[in-house]
Every structure is written in structure tokens, then in C-alpha cells.
Design a protein around this motif. Structure first.
Motif, PDB file in Angstrom:
ATOM      1  N   ALA A   1      12.703  -9.252  60.088  1.00  0.00           N
ATOM      2  CA  ALA A   1      13.967  -9.910  59.769  1.00  0.00           C
ATOM      3  C   ALA A   1      14.663 -10.376  61.044  1.00  0.00           C
ATOM      4  O   ALA A   1      15.209 -11.489  61.095  1.00  0.00           O
ATOM      5  N   ILE A   2      14.622  -9.570  62.075  1.00  0.00           N
ATOM      6  CA  ILE A   2      15.211  -9.949  63.366  1.00  0.00           C
ATOM      7  C   ILE A   2      14.494 -11.177  63.915  1.00  0.00           C
ATOM      8  O   ILE A   2      15.125 -12.125  64.392  1.00  0.00           O
ATOM      9  N   ASP A   3      13.166 -11.187  63.822  1.00  0.00           N
ATOM     10  CA  ASP A   3      12.381 -12.330  64.298  1.00  0.00           C
ATOM     11  C   ASP A   3      12.755 -13.603  63.537  1.00  0.00           C
ATOM     12  O   ASP A   3      12.902 -14.681  64.129  1.00  0.00           O
ATOM     13  N   PHE A   4      12.896 -13.498  62.220  1.00  0.00           N
ATOM     14  CA  PHE A   4      13.241 -14.670  61.421  1.00  0.00           C
ATOM     15  C   PHE A   4      14.653 -15.152  61.714  1.00  0.00           C
ATOM     16  O   PHE A   4      14.914 -16.358  61.717  1.00  0.00           O
ATOM     17  N   ASP A   5      15.562 -14.244  61.981  1.00  0.00           N
ATOM     18  CA  ASP A   5      16.913 -14.654  62.343  1.00  0.00           C
ATOM     19  C   ASP A   5      16.872 -15.490  63.624  1.00  0.00           C
ATOM     20  O   ASP A   5      17.527 -16.529  63.713  1.00  0.00           O
TER      21      ASP A   5
ATOM     22  N   GLY B   1       3.687  -2.485  59.694  1.00  0.00           N
ATOM     23  CA  GLY B   1       3.194  -1.694  60.828  1.00  0.00           C
ATOM     24  C   GLY B   1       4.141  -1.630  62.000  1.00  0.00           C
ATOM     25  O   GLY B   1       5.307  -1.303  61.870  1.00  0.00           O
ATOM     26  N   ASP B   2       3.630  -1.972  63.147  1.00  0.00           N
ATOM     27  CA  ASP B   2       4.401  -1.865  64.387  1.00  0.00           C
ATOM     28  C   ASP B   2       5.196  -3.135  64.673  1.00  0.00           C
ATOM     29  O   ASP B   2       5.032  -3.775  65.717  1.00  0.00           O
ATOM     30  N   GLY B   3       6.043  -3.517  63.733  1.00  0.00           N
ATOM     31  CA  GLY B   3       6.939  -4.651  63.937  1.00  0.00           C
ATOM     32  C   GLY B   3       6.354  -5.996  63.584  1.00  0.00           C
ATOM     33  O   GLY B   3       6.929  -7.020  63.945  1.00  0.00           O
ATOM     34  N   GLU B   4       5.233  -6.022  62.879  1.00  0.00           N
ATOM     35  CA  GLU B   4       4.594  -7.300  62.567  1.00  0.00           C
ATOM     36  C   GLU B   4       5.235  -7.961  61.356  1.00  0.00           C
ATOM     37  O   GLU B   4       5.668  -7.310  60.421  1.00  0.00           O
TER      38      GLU B   4
ATOM     39  N   TYR C   1      10.675  -0.186  65.129  1.00  0.00           N
ATOM     40  CA  TYR C   1      10.424  -1.528  64.605  1.00  0.00           C
ATOM     41  C   TYR C   1      11.138  -1.775  63.278  1.00  0.00           C
ATOM     42  O   TYR C   1      10.741  -2.647  62.516  1.00  0.00           O
ATOM     43  N   PHE C   2      12.178  -1.008  62.989  1.00  0.00           N
ATOM     44  CA  PHE C   2      12.869  -1.125  61.719  1.00  0.00           C
ATOM     45  C   PHE C   2      13.359  -2.553  61.499  1.00  0.00           C
ATOM     46  O   PHE C   2      14.134  -3.080  62.286  1.00  0.00           O
ATOM     47  N   CYS C   3      12.856  -3.197  60.457  1.00  0.00           N
ATOM     48  CA  CYS C   3      13.238  -4.553  60.062  1.00  0.00           C
ATOM     49  C   CYS C   3      13.024  -5.590  61.172  1.00  0.00           C
ATOM     50  O   CYS C   3      13.731  -6.602  61.242  1.00  0.00           O
ATOM     51  N   GLN C   4      12.046  -5.375  62.024  1.00  0.00           N
ATOM     52  CA  GLN C   4      11.778  -6.297  63.126  1.00  0.00           C
ATOM     53  C   GLN C   4      11.467  -7.709  62.635  1.00  0.00           C
ATOM     54  O   GLN C   4      11.872  -8.695  63.247  1.00  0.00           O
TER      55      GLN C   4
END
Length: 147
Positions: free
Chosen positions: A104-108, A60-63, A99-102
Motif C-alpha cells: 500500500a505504501i508503494d502504491f501511494d 511475504g517480505d514486503g512484496e 513490511y506491514f502494508c508495504q
């Protein structure tokens, strides 16, 4: 022999396919691999790994995926000093451009707090991996195996 552990979350099968490419490439590089779905990953999953890899989609929206939420919350508390990591994400930039691949960014960002060393850039794949994406993933694996 080095041990790589891959955690993945997949909703449509795209990220599972990406994790399989990573697993195959790591094995070809002479690395022992353990790959598990998010539901089966405990917070200390990477404890005995040399190489830590996470593959996720963004909802969804970056979740972040629901089945990775606890893992995400507990990851920054892990001491992964002396290990290397990489994060791979799949997403849909047409449906969710902001929110493309958000996830993955959060996990990084979460991995950065563990003391592990990041290898390569976070790989962001449009939906499922094509031949060009597979080349990028194999180059990432080569860097991980050499580290």
C-alpha cells in the motif's frame, strides 16, 4: 454523477472484503462504482474515473501481489491530474512487522507521480476489516465523495 473505480488484489479474501466495504460506502454516498480484480485492471483503468481507489495486500517480505505488478509499474506513467485517490492495504504486523502494508505504501508513492490528489491517509488494516476499520473506511469514502 461521480465515477469511482476500485482495483483490488486479494489472496485470502481480506482485501476483497475491504473493497466491498468501499464499494458499498461509495454507492451510499451517491457515487457510481466500478470494482475489478487486479487481473482485470489495465494501466489506463482510471482514465475516466473521478475517484481512484486501490486496495492491496502485502505478500511475504514486503512484496506487491504478483497480479498487480504490471499495474504498479505502469501507474506512474498515467496522467491522473484532476482526480483524487486513496490507497488501502491489509497486512499482518505479527508475521511481517517490518513490511506491514508495504505494498500500500508503494502504491501511494506510485499514485503521487500521476498528478492525482491524495485524499486522507493510506489506510492500513490488520488482516480483515473489523467494525473500527469499517468506520475508518467510511470516513475515507466520505472525504473522497466530497472532494
Amino acid at each position: 454523477m461521480a465515477l469511482a473505480k476500485i482495483v483490488y488484489a486479494s489472496n485470502t479474501g481480506n482485501t476483497e472484503g475491504i473493497s466491498e466495504i468501499l464499494e458499498d460506502a461509495l454507492k451510499e454516498a451517491g457515487v457510481e462504482v466500478e470494482r475489478v480484480e487486479a487481473d482485470d485492471a489495465e494501466a489506463d483503468f482510471y482514465e475516466d474515473a473521478d475517484i481512484c481507489v486501490l486496495a492491496t495486500y502485502t505478500d511475504g517480505d514486503g512484496e506487491r501481489p504478483f497480479d498487480l505488478e504490471d499495474f504498479y509499474e505502469e501507474l506512474p506513467d498515467q496522467d491522473l491530474s484532476g482526480k483524487v485517490y486513496a490507497v488501502v492495504g491489509s497486512g499482518d504486523s505479527e508475521l511481517y512487522p517490518d513490511y506491514f502494508c508495504q505494498a500500500a505504501i508503494d502504491f501511494d508513492e506510485a499514485f503521487a507521480k500521476t498528478g492525482a490528489k491524495k485524499i486522507g491517509e493510506t489506510v492500513m488494516i490488520e488482516n480483515d476489516a473489523d467494525d473500527e476499520d469499517e468506520e475508518v473506511l467510511r470516513a475515507l469514502v466520505k472525504s473522497l465523495a466530497e472532494a
